[in-house]
Design an enzyme around this catalytic site. Sequence first.
Site, short mmCIF file in Angstrom:
data_model
loop_
_atom_site.label_atom_id
_atom_site.label_comp_id
_atom_site.label_asym_id
_atom_site.label_seq_id
_atom_site.Cartn_x
_atom_site.Cartn_y
_atom_site.Cartn_z
NE ARG A 1 -1.30 2.66 2.65
CZ ARG A 1 -0.83 3.85 2.99
NH1 ARG A 1 -0.84 4.85 2.13
NH2 ARG A 1 -0.33 4.06 4.20
CG ASP A 2 3.35 4.28 3.01
OD1 ASP A 2 3.09 5.22 2.25
OD2 ASP A 2 4.02 4.42 4.05
CG HIS B 1 4.82 4.79 9.08
ND1 HIS B 1 3.98 3.93 8.41
CD2 HIS B 1 5.43 5.53 8.12
CE1 HIS B 1 4.09 4.15 7.10
NE2 HIS B 1 4.96 5.12 6.91
CG HIS C 1 8.88 7.74 5.41
ND1 HIS C 1 8.28 8.35 4.35
CD2 HIS C 1 8.01 6.80 5.83
CE1 HIS C 1 7.10 7.82 4.13
NE2 HIS C 1 6.90 6.88 5.02
CB CYS D 1 3.63 10.41 1.46
SG CYS D 1 2.08 11.31 1.44
CG ASN E 1 7.37 3.59 3.52
OD1 ASN E 1 6.88 4.12 4.50
ND2 ASN E 1 6.75 3.55 2.34
ZN ZN Z 1 5.29 5.67 4.92
#
Ligand code: ZN
Length: 300
Positions: free
Chosen positions: A17-18, A208, A210, A241, A250
Amino acid sequence: MTIDLPKTVTIIEVGPRDGLQNVSVFIPTDAKNQFITDLKIAGVKEMEVSSFVSPKWIPQMRDAEEVALHSLDNQVRTIVLAPNRAGIERALGSNCKDIAIFIGVSNSFNQKNINRTTTQAREELLPIVKELKELGCFVRTCISTAFYCPFEGHINEEDTIQLCQQFVQAGADELSVADTIGMAAPHESYSLFSKLTSLFSETLITAHFHDTRGMALANIFAALQAGVSRFDTSAGGIGGCPFAPGASGNVATEDVVYMLERMGIQTGIQLPLLFQAIEGIVPHLPKPITSSYYTLLQKA
Ligand code: ZN
């Protein structure tokens, strides 16, 4: 000296997803589905698989229904992102029960990203959390720009904590708290996460990070010391993003798993099988994978 660290850590794989939502070319649905299957085989037990976002915003996610249908699994928490009521309806219509919503702490970020102020977004989302809980769903709240915003700069810790608290009170099961542009430093990670883990001890707290500035692993180590045992990571370090300029990268699942396993912390993920999962998606990506572990194995 001994440091008090968890014995096991849960990796929430966000690559499908991300990660993939930030890839410029459309990746065939079959390739996405195979990637998800391979990640499960590697031992992933929680995963963001797609996003029920408008295909006009993010064409890459236009096959969310098909991917969700393929991915639903009793053994693996299959999370879909749903940014608004329309997305929630689609997610529920596809039998998804593990649903992620997202909101930034920063006003400017929300305005650019979801065309709402933080207050407007919060007022729309809080009742949705309650409704989803009544339907028996698992609700993950992704709190973005928790440390820094690409438009506003430094974010007050208190603002992040307050926003988290409102979602906890509404019944959210999990807070995934994100350093969206990869600007946090380890002392900031430790400070925020030690407060979140002590204030919201009944809620799953996920970090989360990066790796935009190469600080993700250091931030993860700081968060571990603050009592966090759940981390969002992306196989191959794919992603970023699309609405946060400069938010590339990420943190790579393989780099995090390698560090944790070296420290004697179990993740349940098998690195050779994870490597195979990444190999399967690589031919579909326009850019090479640059994670440390992957690069090293390629040279070997
Ligand atoms: Zn992310």
